[in-house]
Design a protein around this motif. Structure first.
Motif, PDB file in Angstrom:
ATOM      1  N   ASN A 107       0.824  -1.209   0.000  1.00  8.55           N
ATOM      2  CA  ASN A 107       0.000   0.000   0.000  1.00  8.55           C
ATOM      3  C   ASN A 107       0.860   1.262   0.000  1.00  8.55           C
ATOM      4  N   TYR A 108       1.960   1.205   0.723  1.00 10.10           N
ATOM      5  CA  TYR A 108       2.844   2.372   0.804  1.00 10.10           C
ATOM      6  C   TYR A 108       3.520   2.649  -0.540  1.00 10.10           C
ATOM      7  N   TYR A 109       4.057   1.595  -1.163  1.00 14.23           N
ATOM      8  CA  TYR A 109       4.813   1.785  -2.401  1.00 14.23           C
ATOM      9  C   TYR A 109       3.928   2.094  -3.595  1.00 14.23           C
ATOM     10  N   GLU A 110       2.653   1.801  -3.518  1.00 10.24           N
ATOM     11  CA  GLU A 110       1.755   2.135  -4.620  1.00 10.24           C
ATOM     12  C   GLU A 110       1.608   3.644  -4.790  1.00 10.24           C
ATOM     13  N   GLU A 111       1.969   4.413  -3.750  1.00  6.60           N
ATOM     14  CA  GLU A 111       1.912   5.871  -3.847  1.00  6.60           C
ATOM     15  C   GLU A 111       3.139   6.447  -4.546  1.00  6.60           C
ATOM     16  N   ILE A 112       4.166   5.631  -4.749  1.00  6.70           N
ATOM     17  CA  ILE A 112       5.387   6.097  -5.425  1.00  6.70           C
ATOM     18  C   ILE A 112       5.153   6.085  -6.938  1.00  6.70           C
ATOM     19  N   PRO A 113       5.493   7.156  -7.653  1.00  7.84           N
ATOM     20  CA  PRO A 113       5.256   7.201  -9.106  1.00  7.84           C
ATOM     21  C   PRO A 113       6.007   6.092  -9.840  1.00  7.84           C
ATOM     22  N   ASP A 114       5.323   5.461 -10.775  1.00 11.04           N
ATOM     23  CA  ASP A 114       5.953   4.405 -11.569  1.00 11.04           C
ATOM     24  C   ASP A 114       7.097   4.944 -12.423  1.00 11.04           C
ATOM     25  N   SER A 115       7.018   6.228 -12.776  1.00 10.70           N
ATOM     26  CA  SER A 115       8.061   6.830 -13.612  1.00 10.70           C
ATOM     27  C   SER A 115       9.418   6.800 -12.927  1.00 10.70           C
ATOM     28  N   LEU A 116       9.428   6.861 -11.604  1.00 11.03           N
ATOM     29  CA  LEU A 116      10.682   6.816 -10.854  1.00 11.03           C
ATOM     30  C   LEU A 116      11.355   5.455 -11.014  1.00 11.03           C
ATOM     31  N   ILE A 117      10.557   4.403 -10.968  1.00 14.00           N
ATOM     32  CA  ILE A 117      11.089   3.044 -11.126  1.00 14.00           C
ATOM     33  C   ILE A 117      11.509   2.805 -12.572  1.00 14.00           C
ATOM     34  N   GLU A 118      10.715   3.324 -13.503  1.00 14.06           N
ATOM     35  CA  GLU A 118      11.039   3.154 -14.918  1.00 14.06           C
ATOM     36  C   GLU A 118      12.335   3.865 -15.278  1.00 14.06           C
ATOM     37  N   ALA A 119      12.563   5.039 -14.689  1.00 14.95           N
ATOM     38  CA  ALA A 119      13.808   5.775 -14.955  1.00 14.95           C
ATOM     39  C   ALA A 119      15.020   4.993 -14.461  1.00 14.95           C
ATOM     40  N   ASP A 128      18.146   3.282 -16.725  1.00 15.41           N
ATOM     41  CA  ASP A 128      19.560   3.516 -16.395  1.00 15.41           C
ATOM     42  C   ASP A 128      20.311   2.218 -16.119  1.00 15.41           C
ATOM     43  N   GLY A 129      19.601   1.083 -16.164  1.00 20.69           N
ATOM     44  CA  GLY A 129      20.249  -0.204 -15.987  1.00 20.69           C
ATOM     45  C   GLY A 129      20.296  -0.713 -14.568  1.00 20.69           C
ATOM     46  N   ALA A 130      19.517  -0.105 -13.676  1.00 19.05           N
ATOM     47  CA  ALA A 130      19.515  -0.535 -12.283  1.00 19.05           C
ATOM     48  C   ALA A 130      18.746  -1.851 -12.143  1.00 19.05           C
ATOM     49  N   SER A 131      19.314  -2.788 -11.404  1.00 15.57           N
ATOM     50  CA  SER A 131      18.649  -4.059 -11.150  1.00 15.57           C
ATOM     51  C   SER A 131      17.555  -3.885 -10.099  1.00 15.57           C
ATOM     52  N   SER A 167      17.477  -0.638  -3.062  1.00 17.96           N
ATOM     53  CA  SER A 167      18.407  -0.105  -2.061  1.00 17.96           C
ATOM     54  C   SER A 167      18.713   1.376  -2.263  1.00 17.96           C
ATOM     55  N   LYS A 168      18.778   1.823  -3.531  1.00 13.77           N
ATOM     56  CA  LYS A 168      19.185   3.200  -3.805  1.00 13.77           C
ATOM     57  C   LYS A 168      18.009   4.176  -3.881  1.00 13.77           C
ATOM     58  N   ILE A 169      16.835   3.689  -4.272  1.00 11.80           N
ATOM     59  CA  ILE A 169      15.698   4.592  -4.473  1.00 11.80           C
ATOM     60  C   ILE A 169      14.583   4.337  -3.471  1.00 11.80           C
ATOM     61  N   ILE A 170      14.167   3.081  -3.348  1.00 10.95           N
ATOM     62  CA  ILE A 170      13.005   2.755  -2.532  1.00 10.95           C
ATOM     63  C   ILE A 170      13.307   2.828  -1.043  1.00 10.95           C
ATOM     64  N   LEU A 171      14.396   2.197  -0.628  1.00 12.23           N
ATOM     65  CA  LEU A 171      14.713   2.109   0.797  1.00 12.23           C
ATOM     66  C   LEU A 171      14.860   3.479   1.470  1.00 12.23           C
ATOM     67  N   PRO A 172      15.550   4.450   0.851  1.00  6.84           N
ATOM     68  CA  PRO A 172      15.705   5.751   1.526  1.00  6.84           C
ATOM     69  C   PRO A 172      14.395   6.498   1.772  1.00  6.84           C
ATOM     70  N   ILE A 173      13.356   6.219   0.981  1.00  5.14           N
ATOM     71  CA  ILE A 173      12.085   6.923   1.177  1.00  5.14           C
ATOM     72  C   ILE A 173      11.057   6.047   1.901  1.00  5.14           C
ATOM     73  N   SER A 174      11.538   4.957   2.510  1.00  2.58           N
ATOM     74  CA  SER A 174      10.623   4.013   3.171  1.00  2.58           C
ATOM     75  C   SER A 174      10.584   4.158   4.685  1.00  2.58           C
ATOM     76  N   ILE A 175      11.242   5.167   5.223  1.00  2.09           N
ATOM     77  CA  ILE A 175      11.315   5.308   6.684  1.00  2.09           C
ATOM     78  C   ILE A 175       9.936   5.373   7.337  1.00  2.09           C
ATOM     79  N   PRO A 176       8.993   6.200   6.832  1.00  2.00           N
ATOM     80  CA  PRO A 176       7.653   6.204   7.453  1.00  2.00           C
ATOM     81  C   PRO A 176       6.986   4.838   7.441  1.00  2.00           C
ATOM     82  N   GLY A 177       7.141   4.106   6.341  1.00  2.00           N
ATOM     83  CA  GLY A 177       6.563   2.768   6.263  1.00  2.00           C
ATOM     84  C   GLY A 177       7.194   1.824   7.257  1.00  2.00           C
ATOM     85  N   PHE A 178       8.510   1.909   7.421  1.00  2.00           N
ATOM     86  CA  PHE A 178       9.198   1.057   8.389  1.00  2.00           C
ATOM     87  C   PHE A 178       8.790   1.396   9.819  1.00  2.00           C
TER      88      PHE A 178
END
Length: 275
Positions: free
Chosen positions: A158-170, A174-177, A183-194
């Motif tokens: 539910n938390y991650y569904e609020e994150i724009p899909d364009s961020l993941i697509e970008a 760029d070749g990110a696995s 680890s580089k994009i999702i985790l740093p903005i997940s503090i409230p969810g944690f």
């Protein structure tokens, strides 16, 4: 300007005050009894404040419950952290990755929340006996991690569904696995969810009794919830010790709610786990 209250608002406040009093009365009795010497405790004086404040109940309770309090921390902290991280990875996968049968797999994971504890006790005990973990804290950690995955997965999805899909697509362009994006994009903005997930898991695991009493038969390895029940004497019940022990057992979860409770309330009011 004087603020006017409608009849319905006044009635609502009265109902809320009555409910608050009903919930606070047992807490009041617990607190004042824990500070009384045993000689002052009786049914007739149950509501009276202590004439002489005594800390003997806390001293005895802590001396008996101290090792079990440590066991509860050994159980709750790792189980909370592990289940939250697994739920975070699952939530990211189910919310942003489109793969075959994802909805079916997600539904199967959520079904785990509705499996009664009693129905799995016997096979669980047999399993842990065979692998040599029966009666240990690691066994309880495994149980609570597994039982925590469905609810933590749901919260983070539910938390991650609020994150724009364009961020993941970008990141993908760029070749990110998968794990690099996490680890580089999702985790740093997940503090409230944690924070919200950790409060939920910490409270549930800390207060759980059924698994604790059946999987850990050795008193030296039991969490504080089981030790608190065993604190009652067989002949004379020292109510000041019992009440003090109850406060000691409840204090960690109370501190967690005081420190982090505002994030949990924000998550509930917003309809998601965002803080």
């Amino acid at each position: 300007m004087t603020k006017k209250y409608s009849t319905s608002s006044v009635f609502s406040y009265i109902i809320l005050i009555i409910i608050a009093i009903i919930f606070l009365v047992p807490f009041y009795v617990t607190v004042i009894t824990s500070f009384k010497p045993l000689s002052e405790i009786s049914i007739s004086d149950m509501w009276n404040l202590p004439n002489n404040i005594s800390f003997d109940g806390f001293k005895v309770a802590f001396s008996k419950l101290g090792p079990n309090l440590f066991n509860s921390f050994l159980l709750t902290i790792p189980a909370t952290i592990i289940s939250a991280f697994i739920g975070s990875i699952n939530g990211f996968a189910f919310s942003k990755l489109k793969f075959k049968f994802s909805n079916v797999i997600f539904a199967i994971i959520l079904f785990g929340m509705f499996i009664p504890y009693q129905s799995v006790l016997f096979p669980l005990i047999q399993f842990f006996q065979k692998i040599g973990l029966y009666g240990t804290i690691p066994a309880l950690i495994i149980i609570h991690v597994i039982y925590g995955i469905p609810i933590t997965t749901l919260m983070f999805k539910n938390y991650y569904e609020e994150i724009p899909d364009s961020l993941i697509e970008a990141a993908s362009i760029d070749g990110a696995s998968f794990f690099k994006t996490y680890s580089k994009i999702i985790l740093p903005i997940s503090i409230p969810g944690f924070v919200v997930t950790a409060i939920w898991q910490f409270t549930n695991i800390w207060n759980e009794f059924l698994f604790a009493v059946t999987v850990t038969s050795n008193p030296d390895r039991q969490p504080i919830t089981v030790a608190l029940v065993n604190l009652a004497g067989s002949q004379v019940v020292e109510w000041n010790v019992q009440m003090a022990g109850a406060l000691v057992a409840a204090l960690p979860t109370l501190i967690v709610y005081i420190v982090l409770g505002k994030y949990f309330l924000k998550g509930l009011l917003s309809g998601s786990v965002k803080g």
